[in-house]
Design a protein around this motif. Structure first.
Motif, mmCIF file in Angstrom:
data_model
loop_
_atom_site.group_PDB
_atom_site.id
_atom_site.type_symbol
_atom_site.label_atom_id
_atom_site.label_comp_id
_atom_site.label_asym_id
_atom_site.label_seq_id
_atom_site.Cartn_x
_atom_site.Cartn_y
_atom_site.Cartn_z
ATOM 1 N N UNK A 10 34.880 -66.300 0.689
ATOM 2 C CA UNK A 10 34.845 -66.541 2.127
ATOM 3 C C UNK A 10 35.513 -67.861 2.486
ATOM 4 N N UNK A 11 36.006 -67.909 3.722
ATOM 5 C CA UNK A 11 36.579 -69.127 4.289
ATOM 6 C C UNK A 11 35.987 -69.329 5.681
ATOM 7 N N UNK A 12 35.664 -70.579 5.995
ATOM 8 C CA UNK A 12 35.191 -70.943 7.329
ATOM 9 C C UNK A 12 36.064 -72.097 7.816
ATOM 10 N N UNK A 41 32.815 -81.485 8.413
ATOM 11 C CA UNK A 41 33.876 -81.011 7.526
ATOM 12 C C UNK A 41 34.662 -79.907 8.219
ATOM 13 N N UNK A 42 35.933 -79.766 7.838
ATOM 14 C CA UNK A 42 36.777 -78.780 8.519
ATOM 15 C C UNK A 42 36.733 -77.402 7.857
ATOM 16 N N UNK A 43 36.985 -77.317 6.548
ATOM 17 C CA UNK A 43 37.037 -76.024 5.862
ATOM 18 C C UNK A 43 35.895 -75.919 4.858
ATOM 19 N N UNK A 44 35.255 -74.757 4.848
ATOM 20 C CA UNK A 44 34.353 -74.395 3.762
ATOM 21 C C UNK A 44 34.939 -73.163 3.084
ATOM 22 N N UNK A 45 34.989 -73.171 1.762
ATOM 23 C CA UNK A 45 35.427 -71.978 1.037
ATOM 24 C C UNK A 45 34.520 -71.797 -0.170
ATOM 25 N N UNK A 46 34.399 -70.564 -0.601
ATOM 26 C CA UNK A 46 33.527 -70.362 -1.737
ATOM 27 C C UNK A 46 33.374 -68.907 -2.121
ATOM 28 N N UNK A 91 28.329 -70.312 -3.834
ATOM 29 C CA UNK A 91 29.024 -71.500 -4.327
ATOM 30 C C UNK A 91 30.013 -71.912 -3.252
ATOM 31 N N UNK A 92 29.908 -73.147 -2.776
ATOM 32 C CA UNK A 92 30.717 -73.552 -1.622
ATOM 33 C C UNK A 92 31.370 -74.905 -1.873
ATOM 34 N N UNK A 93 32.602 -75.031 -1.394
ATOM 35 C CA UNK A 93 33.314 -76.304 -1.453
ATOM 36 C C UNK A 93 33.776 -76.659 -0.043
ATOM 37 N N UNK A 94 33.478 -77.865 0.404
ATOM 38 C CA UNK A 94 33.856 -78.297 1.751
ATOM 39 C C UNK A 94 35.064 -79.229 1.683
ATOM 40 N N UNK A 121 47.282 -82.222 11.375
ATOM 41 C CA UNK A 121 46.486 -81.313 10.547
ATOM 42 C C UNK A 121 45.002 -81.696 10.608
ATOM 43 N N UNK A 122 44.125 -80.709 10.761
ATOM 44 C CA UNK A 122 42.705 -81.024 10.980
ATOM 45 C C UNK A 122 41.917 -81.374 9.720
ATOM 46 N N UNK A 123 42.557 -81.349 8.548
ATOM 47 C CA UNK A 123 41.849 -81.633 7.308
ATOM 48 C C UNK A 123 42.397 -82.904 6.661
ATOM 49 N N UNK A 124 41.566 -83.542 5.845
ATOM 50 C CA UNK A 124 42.005 -84.737 5.115
ATOM 51 C C UNK A 124 42.964 -84.326 3.999
ATOM 52 N N UNK A 125 43.950 -85.180 3.733
ATOM 53 C CA UNK A 125 44.981 -84.848 2.755
ATOM 54 C C UNK A 125 45.012 -85.869 1.619
ATOM 55 N N UNK A 126 45.456 -85.419 0.463
ATOM 56 C CA UNK A 126 45.707 -86.333 -0.638
ATOM 57 C C UNK A 126 46.818 -85.752 -1.507
#
Length: 252
Positions: free
Chosen positions: A113-115, A152-157, A169-172, A210-215
């Motif tokens: 899933x993605x949020x 947080x912007x994206x949750x996936x898992x 299992x989720x990663x933000x 972009x709405x998410x943090x980058x590295x």
């Protein structure tokens, strides 16, 4: 640092001068409802990758945008005004992918899933061109919305059944430190009394930062900072909304 201080002073002076020359000041509020429009190559690749593997997908929890806002307007002449204020926006889309045999319903034993979630406080700064006549005002506004993300912007898992918190299992992915949208709006107000206006407004906010943090990627090709996405990912989050509006004009 000196250049930043000079720019802040110039902007402050221009703002004070603008407000001082306003011939009419209005306050009010709006409540906007609508849909998020997530776009970009990275967003499309997430769908394409799962589809190529034979997965099915389903949008869960109907995507929506909600944006209440407090408004202040400074009118300089009959045809021109400055809109600002303070608002809050919550915008989300949620998708689950599953490898169940041929069914369009999510519920197999293997779900990804993605949020995509935009939650932020923002300040609009918009120029408004308007035409006033007997029953009200028709206007077009354009400018920017400066935002501070609140979550947080994206949750996936992965989960063995969609939204099963016990087996998930989720990663933000963190939100960017600030948000910036180009804002466009077309509206109509109806005069219901000497100083009172009710109306509606169609808004389109074009996400340009972009709405998410980058590295950068580390030696293994993954983000070097936990909870961020890579610099070269391409994903943006627009919003299309319709708002109910109220405005009170002082001095009318």
């Amino acid at each position: 640092m000196k250049l930043k201080n000079i720019l802040c002073i110039i902007i402050s002076l221009l703002t004070i001068k603008t407000v001082a020359h306003a011939v009419e000041i209005s306050v009010g509020g709006s409540l906007a409802f609508g849909l998020p429009i997530v776009r970009g190559e990275d967003y499309e690749e997430r769908f394409k990758g799962f589809m190529d593997l034979g997965y099915k997908y389903k949008r869960c929890r109907f995507p929506f945008t909600l944006a209440p806002q407090f408004d202040i307007m400074f009118q300089f002449m009959p045809y021109l005004a400055l809109e600002t204020g303070l608002g809050f926006k919550y915008s989300t889309e949620q998708v689950a992918f599953h490898n169940g045999p041929g069914s369009s319903d999510v519920g197999g034993s293997d779900n990804n899933f993605y949020i995509w979630r935009k939650s932020q406080i923002y300040i609009p700064i918009m120029l408004r061109g308007q035409y006033e006549y007997k029953i009200g005002i028709t206007y077009f506004s354009a400018g920017v919305k400066l935002g501070i993300p609140m979550a947080d912007y994206i949750s996936e898992g992965y989960t063995d059944s969609v939204w099963n918190e016990e087996n998930q299992v989720k990663n933000d992915y963190k939100s960017a430190p600030f948000a910036l949208d180009i804002a466009l709006a077309l509206g109509q107000e109806f005069r219901i009394a000497t100083s009172h206006y009710l109306g509606f407004r169609v808004n389109y906010d074009i996400n340009v930062v972009r709405p998410y943090a980058m590295s950068k990627a580390n030696e293994y090709g993954v983000p070097s900072e936990s909870g961020t996405m890579l610099e070269n990912t391409d994903l943006f989050h627009d919003d299309l909304t319709i708002a109910l509006t109220y405005r009170y004009a002082f001095g009318r």
